[in-house]
Design a protein around this motif. Structure first.
Motif, short mmCIF file in Angstrom:
data_model
loop_
_atom_site.label_atom_id
_atom_site.label_comp_id
_atom_site.label_asym_id
_atom_site.label_seq_id
_atom_site.Cartn_x
_atom_site.Cartn_y
_atom_site.Cartn_z
N ASP A 27 12.37 13.31 -19.82
CA ASP A 27 12.12 14.44 -20.29
C ASP A 27 11.03 15.35 -19.59
OD1 ASP A 27 14.31 14.33 -21.90
OD2 ASP A 27 13.13 13.49 -23.63
N VAL A 28 9.87 14.52 -19.19
CA VAL A 28 8.63 15.17 -18.78
C VAL A 28 8.92 15.49 -17.27
CG1 VAL A 28 6.34 14.78 -18.03
CG2 VAL A 28 7.07 13.86 -20.09
N VAL A 29 10.02 14.77 -16.47
CA VAL A 29 10.27 15.34 -15.28
C VAL A 29 11.07 16.50 -15.30
CG1 VAL A 29 11.99 14.57 -13.53
CG2 VAL A 29 10.26 13.02 -14.29
N TRP A 30 11.87 16.59 -16.38
CA TRP A 30 12.77 17.74 -16.25
C TRP A 30 12.21 19.14 -16.87
CZ3 TRP A 30 17.52 19.66 -14.72
CH2 TRP A 30 17.99 18.97 -13.80
N VAL A 31 11.37 18.95 -17.90
CA VAL A 31 10.41 20.14 -18.17
C VAL A 31 9.54 20.65 -17.30
CG1 VAL A 31 8.53 20.80 -20.00
CG2 VAL A 31 10.71 19.29 -20.69
N ASN A 32 8.94 19.72 -16.32
CA ASN A 32 7.87 19.89 -15.22
C ASN A 32 8.46 20.62 -14.02
OD1 ASN A 32 5.22 19.97 -16.67
ND2 ASN A 32 6.08 18.43 -17.45
N GLY A 33 9.62 19.88 -13.83
CA GLY A 33 10.20 19.96 -12.60
C GLY A 33 11.14 20.80 -12.15
N TYR A 34 11.99 21.04 -13.32
CA TYR A 34 13.17 21.74 -13.18
C TYR A 34 13.61 22.79 -14.32
CZ TYR A 34 14.19 17.76 -10.27
OH TYR A 34 13.88 16.75 -9.21
N ASP A 88 0.77 -1.29 0.12
CA ASP A 88 0.10 0.10 -0.01
C ASP A 88 0.86 1.17 -0.02
OD1 ASP A 88 -2.18 -1.59 0.05
OD2 ASP A 88 -2.42 -1.32 2.44
N VAL A 89 2.12 1.11 0.10
CA VAL A 89 3.03 2.25 0.13
C VAL A 89 3.71 2.79 -1.13
CG1 VAL A 89 5.29 3.25 1.17
CG2 VAL A 89 3.71 1.58 2.62
N ILE A 90 3.51 3.96 -1.49
CA ILE A 90 4.19 4.47 -2.71
C ILE A 90 4.84 5.83 -2.30
CG2 ILE A 90 1.95 5.69 -3.11
CD1 ILE A 90 2.63 4.71 -6.14
N GLY A 91 5.78 6.39 -2.98
CA GLY A 91 6.03 7.65 -3.18
C GLY A 91 5.50 8.72 -3.87
N MET A 92 5.21 9.88 -3.35
CA MET A 92 4.49 10.90 -4.37
C MET A 92 5.35 12.23 -3.88
SD MET A 92 0.23 10.13 -3.57
CE MET A 92 0.01 11.43 -4.71
N HIS A 93 6.29 12.32 -4.82
CA HIS A 93 7.20 13.29 -4.65
C HIS A 93 6.59 14.48 -5.24
CE1 HIS A 93 11.37 15.21 -5.69
NE2 HIS A 93 10.82 15.80 -4.54
N PHE A 94 6.14 15.51 -4.60
CA PHE A 94 5.68 16.78 -4.99
C PHE A 94 6.80 17.72 -5.14
CE2 PHE A 94 1.80 14.86 -3.44
CZ PHE A 94 0.75 15.45 -4.09
N PHE A 95 6.73 18.76 -5.99
CA PHE A 95 7.79 19.86 -5.97
C PHE A 95 7.34 21.06 -5.31
CE2 PHE A 95 9.08 16.42 -8.56
CZ PHE A 95 10.62 16.63 -8.81
N SER A 96 8.33 22.07 -4.69
CA SER A 96 7.76 23.36 -4.19
C SER A 96 7.79 24.37 -5.14
CB SER A 96 8.75 23.24 -3.19
OG SER A 96 8.39 24.36 -2.17
N PRO A 97 6.60 25.00 -5.00
CA PRO A 97 5.47 25.30 -4.08
C PRO A 97 4.59 24.23 -4.63
CG PRO A 97 5.58 27.13 -5.45
CD PRO A 97 6.78 26.51 -5.83
#
Length: 698
Positions: free
Chosen positions: A634-641, A425-434
């Protein structure tokens, strides 16, 4: 007759129904079918007017962008629109759903337009690095005036039907659910009134200000930096004001083709599909049953926890937020309310919406307050000891089947799951600030995470307005793991001869919103400092230590923007980074202590040493299965960084702009010159270069 466009009649009204599910995209068969149907009805003495309507859930939702870059087939859309405009019978476009892009352009070729009130229209081509290429930049200004059209096309926003009617884009709204009946009645009324065949192309553009185009260029300069499409759009609308219609169309075509063949548009079109593909998990079927999520719980009311809670409230999902102390809970709720009130002041929501959303947030000081939640996300201090205590308590109080998520940015999700008796039942949900603003959500799959948990969380991510990417458990996951490579080389280059402002400028000019040192100042330099202080000297000696300059800066209390100084000075509240001679002295002294002779470092070297190691680390991530596909990275880097979308993402950029062999050879060059194993090309990168393949072909 094409099956993509069906013909029927109601009395003396000919009806063309577009039948290309799911969204009636303007494929060749649709274009051919419309043109043939218009010509057939136009020459039929038994027909007085024609209604063009979309079957299913929408009128034409846009061009079939999969055709872009391929040899043309079927009727050209401009020829289809010309057939409508020149038809001897009145043509009425009946709109519902989302007539966007080529869909709206087609509708603008009709003599009249009616729509359901729920319809949303727009010309969003700018998001694909393009401009409307079938007369949108020439016809829309003739209906709305140049200023409104310019704003609409540059933003690509979806315009609600009532607003579109107010601006003259739509002639009438059809009340009730029967759009076809309303459109036929409108066509019959026009015939009875002997109404003219009104061609948009024959109207005159209203130019509200002679300085409109210069003012617009100035207004968009910062946000349009690096993009080509916005500037071409301005030129097109200017042509609509200054040139006869046919010459304006010719100018639009020239500027459209220029964009279509550009690297920027290719990157943006790639990214359009990548973002949608990233939401799919290769080994979790689309029909996997999902767990119902009706309530959420958040542990921690700080900046991150409060931001996460806002996401659920924004989506209408009741959320309970837990804190250990009443003071911290009150402070967190006050911050959430302030954020909402500020949004309302800017016109982003109504005042009553603030109260509606706050009413969905329930504070609690007890873990028992979370016992009925369907998903619980912890956003507490980033140490394993704290996470252990949280998950043991959750395991005791959460109901069976509740999803237990950690917001960790890099800790071992498998270890966190081991603190419960329900690791599936455990998963990571890494939100980005803010968290209430940033779109990316790195969902981290543990080795025991159940597939229905993954399916639920990926779906939930979209419900709360996020762009989800599934990643595996490794230090830093995908984004931070690659970011660390950039940070190491940025730090080394300070010791070797560069200054923070030079490194930052190179990456800003590449397209990032800010460079690594301004970003560190924004985040707070003390965070990394405390982590480095926890490492012993043996750990530091195992690899070349990269924290000497950063440590020296932090020892002076220069933690970044919050203290008014870091790598740069800040005249708060102005957050513009100002180069600081004191920092330059620290850097030069550090180089001297390390016995490094400073040298001039070129911008090209900075670009290679910051970005090529990221691509190399991305290759390792792919080989380890920590990302499913290169597009996920690519999606990680465009949207998070802040990777510029007009460069597609680091892996697309490596594949299609730089070339994997160029990157491989540069890594070898730096490895041989430095003797540092940091530069060793990843086995996967070597393999792809040897085989002449790309990351996208894996």
């Amino acid at each position: 007759m094409s099956d993509a466009v069906l013909r029927s009649t109601q009395g003396r009204i000919g009806i063309l129904t577009i039948n290309n599910p799911p969204v009636n995209a303007l494929a060749a068969a649709v274009r051919d079918g419309i043109k043939a149907g218009i010509e057939a009805f136009g020459g039929d003495a038994n027909i007085d007017a024609i209604v063009l309507i979309g079957g299913g859930r929408t009128f034409i939702a846009g061009a079939d962008i999969r055709e872009f870059g391929k040899p043309p087939q079927g009727a050209n859309l401009n020829d289809v629109i010309a057939a409508m405009e020149n038809c001897p019978k009145i043509v009425v476009a009946a709109l519902h759903g989302t007539p966007l892009g080529g869909g709206l352009e087609t509708a603008l070729g009709a003599h009249y337009r009616v729509a359901l009130p729920s319809t949303r229209v727009g010309l969003p081509e700018v998001h694909l690095g393009l401009l409307p290429g079938a007369g949108g930049t020439q016809r829309l200004p003739r209906l709305t005036g140049a200023k409104y059209a310019l704003d609409a096309i540059l933003s690509g926003r979806h315009i609600p039907a009532p607003e579109a009617k107010n601006k003259g884009i739509i002639d009438a709204l059809v009340e009730g659910d029967d759009l076809l009946a309303g459109a036929v009645a409108h066509a019959q009324m026009l015939v009875a009134q002997n109404a003219p065949r009104r061609r948009v192309r024959d109207l005159t553009v209203t130019l509200e200000s002679p300085d409109l185009f210069a003012e617009t260029e100035k207004a968009i300069a910062r946000r349009a930096r690096g993009f080509k499409a916005p500037w071409n759009i301005i030129k097109c609308v200017q042509a609509a004001c200054e040139l006869p219609f046919d010459e304006g169309m010719k100018r639009e075509r020239e500027l459209f083709v220029e964009l279509l063949t550009s690297q920027e548009s290719a990157a943006q079109r790639y990214y359009f599909f990548a973002e949608r593909e990233a939401a799919k998990v290769l080994d979790v079927p689309a029909d996997t049953p999902q767990r119902p999520i009706k309530t959420a719980g958040i542990i921690g009311a700080g900046t991150m926890g409060g931001g996460i809670a806002m996401n659920f409230a924004n989506a209408g999902i009741p959320v309970t937020i837990l804190e250990a102390q009443q003071e911290a809970l009150d402070r967190g709720l006050k911050t959430i309310r302030t954020n909402y009130e500020n949004t309302a002041k800017r016109g982003g929501m109504k005042a009553e919406d603030v109260e509606k959303r706050m009413a969905l947030i329930t504070p609690t000081l007890s873990y028992d307050g979370l016992k009925d939640c369907d998903v619980i996300i912890e956003a507490v201090f980033e140490t394993m000891e704290v996470k252990e205590g949280v998950f043991k308590k959750l395991d005791a109080v959460a109901k069976p089947g509740a999803i237990l998520a950690t917001n960790t940015s890099g800790l071992d999700v498998n270890q966190i799951a081991s603190y419960t008796n329900r690791p599936g039942d455990v998963i990571g949900m890494h939100f980005f600030s803010p968290a209430n603003v940033m779109k990316l959500l790195e969902n981290v799959r543990g080795k025991a995470t159940e597939k229905d948990v993954i399916a639920t969380v990926m779906s939930l991510s979209k419900k709360i307005g996020k762009i989800p990417v599934l990643v595996g458990v490794c230090e830093g996951f995908v984004g931070n793991r690659m970011l660390r490579m950039r940070g190491i080389q940025s730090a080394y280059m300070l010791e070797e001869g560069a200054l923070p402002q030079q490194v930052d400028k190179v990456l800003y000019d590449f397209g990032f919103p800010m460079g690594p040192f301004a970003m560190s100042d924004l985040a707070g330099n003390d965070v990394g400092w405390r982590i480095r202080q926890g490492k012993n000297e043996k750990e530091k000696r195992n690899v070349r230590y990269s924290g000497y300059v950063a440590d020296a800066i932090c020892e002076l209390g220069r933690f970044g923007q919050k203290t008014g100084s870091g790598y740069f000075k800040y005249n708060l509240p102005d957050r513009t980074p100002i180069p600081d001679p004191e920092v330059e002295a620290i850097i030069e002294e550090t180089s001297k202590k390390l016995g490094i002779t400073r040298r001039a470092i070129s911008d090209q070297e900075i670009l290679e040493r910051t970005l090529y190691p990221m691509v190399n680390e991305g290759a390792k991530i792919l080989a380890e299965g920590m990302a499913q596909r290169s597009l996920d990275i690519d999606v990680v880097w465009v949207n998070g960084y802040g990777w510029p979308v007009y460069r597609g993402g680091p892996m697309w950029w490596a594949d299609n702009v730089v070339g994997l062999k160029t990157i491989h050879d540069a890594l070898m060059k730096y490895r041989d010159a430095s003797g540092d194993p940091f530069w060793e090309p990843a086995p996967l990168l070597k393999k792809l270069v040897q085989e002449g393949k790309k990351f996208s072909q894996l």
